[in-house]
Write an enzyme that holds these catalytic residues in place. Structure first.
Site, PDB file in Angstrom:
ATOM      1  N   ALA A 171     -10.309  -0.373  31.452  1.00  0.00           N
ATOM      2  CA  ALA A 171      -9.791  -1.196  32.551  1.00  0.00           C
ATOM      3  C   ALA A 171      -8.354  -0.829  32.914  1.00  0.00           C
ATOM      4  CB  ALA A 171      -9.941  -2.673  32.188  1.00  0.00           C
ATOM      5  N   SER A 172      -7.464  -1.818  32.925  1.00  0.00           N
ATOM      6  CA  SER A 172      -6.114  -1.611  33.471  1.00  0.00           C
ATOM      7  C   SER A 172      -5.193  -0.759  32.608  1.00  0.00           C
ATOM      8  CB  SER A 172      -5.444  -2.962  33.744  1.00  0.00           C
ATOM      9  OG  SER A 172      -6.029  -3.575  34.871  1.00  0.00           O
ATOM     10  N   ILE A 173      -5.621  -0.387  31.422  1.00  0.00           N
ATOM     11  CA  ILE A 173      -4.840   0.594  30.658  1.00  0.00           C
ATOM     12  C   ILE A 173      -4.800   1.907  31.434  1.00  0.00           C
ATOM     13  CG2 ILE A 173      -4.743   1.903  28.486  1.00  0.00           C
ATOM     14  CD1 ILE A 173      -5.885  -0.474  27.053  1.00  0.00           C
TER      15      ILE A 173
END
Length: 584
Positions: A171-173
């Site tokens: 995801a947002s990593i």
């Protein structure tokens, strides 16, 4: 040779004598039997290789506690005089064979195994609390991987165990990954983050705020200050309603007339100044928290709803998008014509779409497709299991994502296509790759001229670049940590303490991720001696100002946790695990 045989024979007699003594007998050691124990899960086999002329001694130990094991081994070491006899004792385990008769090494190994046991318990707690089908974690200290393990299943239907090699949606990593490319282009002079994004992407339309043209910069995009929306379009309806309710100006009125009218309205609010002040304070609070309250309401609704309900809700419809976008330029079409949520630079609004625009800027600045530039970075960093989350290619060890229905039962998540947000949330990875990535960033951050003089290779990014990337930006916040500010592609907690003998904020660098069917966190904790509000390493001149460098970078703890269930908070678990390992 004869003396060695005699010495080993004597050692054998000593071990046989030990087995017969009362002191050893009370430690759960029995004489050898002709067959192994009936329950292999409640016993372990210790083999002492004191062998002479082909004669060996095998002892079965019936015990279920590691404490008894340690006592037995210590007793044998104490009673055995010969150094060779001390070295031959072996203990089998799931991870490695450990020699427990080496003094300091023995103490470190015990502390390490204790830290792993405590961390594993924290993983089980998170798994039980959220009901995750699988969860996997990894940790390193000073650049050395110490533990990685998976619990549960990466594929429940086919009973595939979740291991450290599981490939999951992070995801947002992905934003932190993308920040590396931005840093490289900055260093190469190909990207000016203070230029208007339209200088790189002319197809992106001009934006206005309250009738005035405004500029959006890459710097604002990197810190979520651009005013570009997130997935929800609710704000557009609210803006339209607010415009409809605004009173029309009478022809010929001036600003002075407006002020008089405003004063008259204020006077009618209450009969005295105290009432007016209370109303004014209430209005001010509502203005400050208006956007935040809206976001909180959306987040609460998201957690209460099932995937099917979210996919049909206009606020979450784009989050579950399954449309395919052939390149990053086409991906920005989904939001580019929408009005801004706020004036660029004035407020913090977390937005993944802002990073889609960043990918378009980086593609132009780098002169190559965004995905190809990122693939080169992953190869350089030896992140061989980090790839775009594409549905068509075969990706071995790919985990399946899950959610819970209204009855609390586990169900599969719907199909999604992440081509609309490669840069902000479109990558797959493993916890081992995440650890490599975190250590590469930490190494770059801590690299100094002293290391260069010692012929250590440079960091992947310059230390001054990393100092810029990890510098907290005013007027921002990290939603997953109340102490943090958002920097550029990372949330950062700076060293701080408001009052003596009270809680002290530590230097923490992190990013979390929440996607359809998956949740993640990557946490970096620099050591205490490098935590300061004014960075010494990574300054403009690259000097360490006489700071002693005891050992090569990276120095610090890196923790990665990923689970195949959406809407799962893992940040606090990661911090607790880092605390367990930081003093090893």
């Amino acid at each position: 040779m004869l003396s060695n045989i005699c010495r080993r024979t004597a050692s054998l007699h000593k071990l046989q004598k030990l087995v017969k003594t009362k002191s050893i007998a009370t430690r759960n050691i029995s004489t050898p039997s002709s067959s192994p124990p009936s329950n292999p899960f409640k016993s372990k086999l210790l083999v002492w290789g004191a062998v002479a002329g082909g004669v060996g001694l095998v002892v079965w130990r019936y015990s279920t506690t590691s404490e008894n094991s340690k006592k037995i081994e210590e007793a044998v070491c104490e009673e055995t005089d010969d150094e060779d006899d001390k070295k031959v004792m072996k203990k089998t385990s799931s991870d490695e064979k450990v020699d427990r008769c080496k003094g300091n090494g023995d103490d470190y190994e015990r502390r390490l195994q204790d830290a792993i046991a405590k961390s594993r318990d924290l993983l089980y707690r998170a798994k039980d609390e959220y009901g995750t089908p699988g969860i996997v974690a990894a940790i390193s200290v000073d650049g050395k991987p110490l533990w990685s393990e998976g619990l549960g299943y990466s594929d429940v239907e086919n009973r595939v165990p979740c291991t450290s090699s599981a490939v999951l949606r992070v995801a947002s990593i992905s934003k932190s990954f993308t920040m590396v490319l931005a840093g490289m282009l900055m260093e190469a002079g190909k990207l000016d983050i203070d230029k208007d994004v339209r200088d790189y992407v002319p197809s992106f339309p001009e934006k206005n705020w309250e009738g005035e043209k405004v500029k959006i910069t890459t710097r604002q995009l990197l810190s979520h200050l651009s005013g570009i929306r997130h997935y929800s379009k609710d704000y557009i309806k609210k803006q339209s309603k607010s415009k409809d309710t605004e009173p029309e100006k009478k022809p010929g009125t001036t600003k002075e007339d407006d002020k008089k009218t405003t004063k008259g309205k204020d006077a009618k609010i209450g009969k005295n100044a105290e009432n007016v002040q209370k109303v004014s304070q209430s209005d001010q609070k509502s203005k400050v928290t208006k956007d935040e309250t809206s976001d909180m309401t959306i987040n609460k609704d998201y957690k209460k709803m099932t995937d099917g309900e979210r996919k049909g809700d206009e606020r979450f419809k784009e989050f579950y998008g399954d449309g395919n976008y052939s390149d990053v330029m086409r991906a920005i079409d989904i939001f580019k014509d929408d009005p801004l949520v706020h004036k660029p630079g004035s407020k913090f609004l977390y937005t993944t779409y802002g990073w889609s625009l960043i990918s378009a800027v980086l593609e132009v600045a780098g002169g190559r497709p965004f995905l190809k530039q990122m693939a080169d970075i992953f190869r350089d960093l030896d992140m061989m299991n980090t790839v775009p989350d594409e549905n068509i290619p075969l990706i071995y060890n790919r985990a399946k994502g899950y959610s819970h229905n209204k009855c609390g039962r586990l169900v599969n998540t719907p199909h999604v296509n992440l081509s609309l947000k490669w840069a902000g949330g479109g990558y797959l990875s493993t916890v081992d790759d995440l650890i490599k990535f975190g250590n590469a960033m930490l190494y770059s951050y801590q690299y100094t001229n002293k290391h260069k003089e010692n012929h250590l290779p440079p960091g992947y990014l310059k230390s001054e670049t990393m100092a810029t990337i990890w510098k907290p930006v005013p007027n921002t916040n990290g939603a997953w940590d109340g102490d943090s500010k958002y920097a550029m592609g990372w949330a950062v907690v700076d060293l701080d303490q408001d009052h003596g003998q009270c809680r002290k904020a530590r230097h923490l660098v992190s990013h979390t991720g929440g996607a359809v069917g998956f949740s993640s966190v990557l946490l970096i904790v620099p050591p205490k001696d490098e935590e300061s509000s004014t960075r010494i390493v990574g300054n403009k001149n690259g000097n360490d100002n006489g700071k002693k460098v005891d050992s090569p970078p990276p120095k610090g703890v890196v923790v990665a946790i990923v689970t195949n269930l959406g809407a799962t908070s893992l940040y606090k678990t990661a911090v607790k695990i880092a605390d367990i390992f930081k003093d090893l």
